[in-house]
Design a protein around this motif. Structure first.
Motif, PDB file in Angstrom:
ATOM      1  N   HIS A 130       0.872  -1.181   0.000  1.00 45.33           N
ATOM      2  CA  HIS A 130       0.000   0.000   0.000  1.00 45.33           C
ATOM      3  C   HIS A 130       0.905   1.227   0.000  1.00 45.33           C
ATOM      4  N   GLU A 137      -2.870  10.692  -3.186  1.00 44.07           N
ATOM      5  CA  GLU A 137      -3.475   9.480  -3.748  1.00 44.07           C
ATOM      6  C   GLU A 137      -2.834   8.242  -3.139  1.00 44.07           C
ATOM      7  N   GLU A 138      -3.585   7.133  -3.154  1.00 37.19           N
ATOM      8  CA  GLU A 138      -3.108   5.871  -2.596  1.00 37.19           C
ATOM      9  C   GLU A 138      -3.231   4.782  -3.644  1.00 37.19           C
ATOM     10  N   GLU A 139      -2.439   3.727  -3.463  1.00 39.59           N
ATOM     11  CA  GLU A 139      -2.448   2.615  -4.419  1.00 39.59           C
ATOM     12  C   GLU A 139      -2.083   1.319  -3.698  1.00 39.59           C
ATOM     13  N   TRP A 140      -2.826   0.267  -4.011  1.00 40.35           N
ATOM     14  CA  TRP A 140      -2.488  -1.082  -3.552  1.00 40.35           C
ATOM     15  C   TRP A 140      -1.848  -1.808  -4.736  1.00 40.35           C
TER      16      TRP A 140
END
Length: 144
Positions: A130, A137-140
């Protein structure tokens, strides 16, 4: 060479800093002419965006899958010793996220087996990354 009970010397998921010295020592073997080590570290960017924080999470089956991957590498190459450790939890930029090492009778085999170990770990062991970026912004990411 078939896998022997002591071929896989160290496998772990840890929420504490990883030790290159520990992993390297685990694969020491007097019959090995080559030892290959890979260290994956947290970088400060991904896809052109600045990363501000990163956390790894693992599925409960991750250790079992890590062992399966390690056993397959040990069966497919003349491995004398093998080790793999992966961090979970929050990591900082430059922290070691994963360390794998393989010792074999010859250097070419050690390089190939080590590459296979990290590639298979990345693709088959359920560990998720993660990331939070500077823009909020976030991203997995699937694994490793």
């Amino acid at each position: 060479m078939p896998e022997t009970p002591d071929t896989i010397r160290l496998l772990a998921l840890r929420d504490t800093p990883l030790s290159l010295d520990e992993v390297y020592a685990a694969v020491g073997d007097s019959a090995a002419g080559g030892t290959a080590v890979f260290v994956g570290t947290v970088r400060d960017h991904d896809g052109g965006r600045s990363v501000t924080s990163l956390t790894y999470s693992a599925h409960p089956s991750a250790e079992r899958e890590l062992r399966r991957v390690a056993e397959k590498v040990a069966a497919d190459y003349p491995v004398r010793a093998l080790a793999a450790v992966h961090r979970v939890g929050e990591l900082a930029v430059t922290d070691a996220a994963v360390i794998v090492a393989v010792s074999c009778p010859h250097r070419a085999e050690a390089f190939e087996a080590c590459r296979r170990l990290i590639d298979d770990l990345k693709h088959e062991v359920p560990i998720w990354k993660h990331q939070v970026f500077q823009d909020g912004e976030e991203e997995w990411v699937g694994s490793c």
